[in-house]
Design a protein around this motif. Structure first.
Motif, PDB file in Angstrom:
ATOM      1  N   TRP A 156       0.956  -1.016  -0.012  1.00 10.85           N
ATOM      2  CA  TRP A 156       0.086  -0.041  -0.064  1.00 10.85           C
ATOM      3  C   TRP A 156       0.758   1.200  -0.007  1.00 10.85           C
ATOM      4  CZ3 TRP A 156      -3.351  -1.891   4.776  1.00 10.85           C
ATOM      5  CH2 TRP A 156      -4.014  -2.917   4.607  1.00 10.85           C
ATOM      6  N   GLN A 157       1.965   1.096  -0.010  1.00 10.47           N
ATOM      7  CA  GLN A 157       3.141   2.112   0.220  1.00 10.47           C
ATOM      8  C   GLN A 157       4.211   2.369  -0.958  1.00 10.47           C
ATOM      9  OE1 GLN A 157       4.857   2.051   4.347  1.00 10.47           O
ATOM     10  NE2 GLN A 157       3.426   0.464   4.553  1.00 10.47           N
ATOM     11  N   TYR A 158       4.361   3.632  -1.358  1.00 14.15           N
ATOM     12  CA  TYR A 158       5.242   4.023  -2.366  1.00 14.15           C
ATOM     13  C   TYR A 158       6.262   4.981  -1.756  1.00 14.15           C
ATOM     14  CZ  TYR A 158       7.333   6.353  -6.402  1.00 14.15           C
ATOM     15  OH  TYR A 158       8.188   6.702  -7.374  1.00 14.15           O
ATOM     16  N   THR A 159       7.613   4.717  -2.106  1.00 10.67           N
ATOM     17  CA  THR A 159       8.426   5.991  -1.554  1.00 10.67           C
ATOM     18  C   THR A 159       9.228   6.423  -2.884  1.00 10.67           C
ATOM     19  OG1 THR A 159       9.014   4.958   0.598  1.00 10.67           O
ATOM     20  CG2 THR A 159      10.698   6.520  -0.383  1.00 10.67           C
ATOM     21  N   HIS A 160       8.991   7.826  -3.112  1.00 10.14           N
ATOM     22  CA  HIS A 160       9.542   8.547  -4.322  1.00 10.14           C
ATOM     23  C   HIS A 160      10.832   9.220  -3.912  1.00 10.14           C
ATOM     24  CE1 HIS A 160       9.425  10.227  -8.363  1.00 10.14           C
ATOM     25  NE2 HIS A 160      10.030  11.207  -7.954  1.00 10.14           N
ATOM     26  N   LYS A 161      11.977   8.650  -4.658  1.00  6.64           N
ATOM     27  CA  LYS A 161      13.183   9.271  -4.424  1.00  6.64           C
ATOM     28  C   LYS A 161      13.575  10.284  -5.424  1.00  6.64           C
ATOM     29  CE  LYS A 161      15.080   4.749  -2.668  1.00  6.64           C
ATOM     30  NZ  LYS A 161      15.243   5.290  -1.273  1.00  6.64           N
ATOM     31  N   TRP A 162      13.679  11.517  -5.302  1.00  5.25           N
ATOM     32  CA  TRP A 162      13.556  12.668  -5.959  1.00  5.25           C
ATOM     33  C   TRP A 162      14.793  12.874  -6.605  1.00  5.25           C
ATOM     34  CZ3 TRP A 162       8.971  15.086  -6.719  1.00  5.25           C
ATOM     35  CH2 TRP A 162       7.996  15.096  -5.714  1.00  5.25           C
ATOM     36  N   LYS A 163      14.664  13.117  -8.010  1.00  8.56           N
ATOM     37  CA  LYS A 163      15.764  13.718  -8.927  1.00  8.56           C
ATOM     38  C   LYS A 163      15.497  15.250  -9.349  1.00  8.56           C
ATOM     39  CE  LYS A 163      15.441  10.234 -11.819  1.00  8.56           C
ATOM     40  NZ  LYS A 163      14.023   9.669 -11.196  1.00  8.56           N
ATOM     41  N   ASN A 164      16.214  15.692  -9.896  1.00  8.58           N
ATOM     42  CA  ASN A 164      16.147  17.228 -10.307  1.00  8.58           C
ATOM     43  C   ASN A 164      15.304  17.207 -11.608  1.00  8.58           C
ATOM     44  OD1 ASN A 164      17.457  18.465  -8.260  1.00  8.58           O
ATOM     45  ND2 ASN A 164      19.210  18.593  -9.272  1.00  8.58           N
ATOM     46  N   GLY A 165      14.217  17.772 -11.569  1.00  4.39           N
ATOM     47  CA  GLY A 165      13.536  17.700 -12.851  1.00  4.39           C
ATOM     48  C   GLY A 165      12.141  16.819 -12.762  1.00  4.39           C
TER      49      GLY A 165
END
Length: 206
Positions: A156-165
């Protein structure tokens, strides 16, 4: 010549007034976020699907919470599940001041999506502090049980690992999110966020 501030004090006052009028009534329909500076390590955003959390809730618990309202507040000092960091100078005093300035918000524990008609478990361990009309001796264990259930399934969970853009858009009526820390200076996390005004949360029995 004087350089004009795009957010001069008068405009800031108008924005604050608008938010005070709207925030207790309306919730964002959706949110879009993108980083101008994403940290090299950590600084992720964690999401949880509240549709799935509600669908998997035992029927007895569904009947118990359907139609109840939760009380939410931004102040960490009102929330028994949140700790104010001792490393942040003045943090406790800041949140104590928020108790006086910001009014609590009451919203349904189970929210019906205005477009899909599906129900979602609409509470947050960061902001939900009580249940309207219920003694804390009963309400806090019930909230603990709901939160344990919500975070019990990695699917049920999602982790977004940010990148520029990056550009991420989410539906605020059926997801909750939390910004992760763990990055240190000189690493930087600077986000730009656009919020779409939604409607007043409501519950409709299926």
């Amino acid at each position: 010549s004087r350089r004009l501030d795009p957010l001069d004090e008068r405009r800031r006052r108008r924005m604050r007034t608008m938010l005070r009028r709207v925030a207790p009534v309306l919730e964002p329909a959706g949110v879009a976020a993108r980083p101008s500076f994403a940290p090299d390590i950590n600084g992720d955003t964690h999401f949880l699907n509240c549709y799935q959390a509600w669908d998997a809730l035992p029927e007895a618990l569904k009947k118990r919470v359907a139609g109840l309202n939760a009380i939410h507040h931004v102040s960490k000092t009102l929330n028994p599940r949140v700790t104010v960091s001792a490393e942040r100078e003045g943090a406790a005093e800041y949140y104590k001041s928020r108790e006086k300035v910001v009014k609590p918000v009451t919203q349904p524990i189970v929210r019906t999506h205005p477009e899909t008609g599906r129900n979602a478990l609409y509470i947050s361990p960061r902001f939900t502090i009580a249940i309207e009309g219920m003694d804390d001796r009963e309400a806090q264990p019930l909230l603990d049980e709901l939160f344990r259930h919500m975070f019990s399934k990695p699917a049920w969970q999602y982790t977004h690992k940010w990148k520029n853009g990056d550009l991420v858009f989410w539906d605020n009526a059926c997801l909750i999110h939390m910004a992760g820390g763990g990055y240190e200076y000189p690493d930087t996390r600077r986000m730009h966020r656009t919020t779409i005004v939604g409607d007043r949360p409501f519950y409709r029995a299926a």
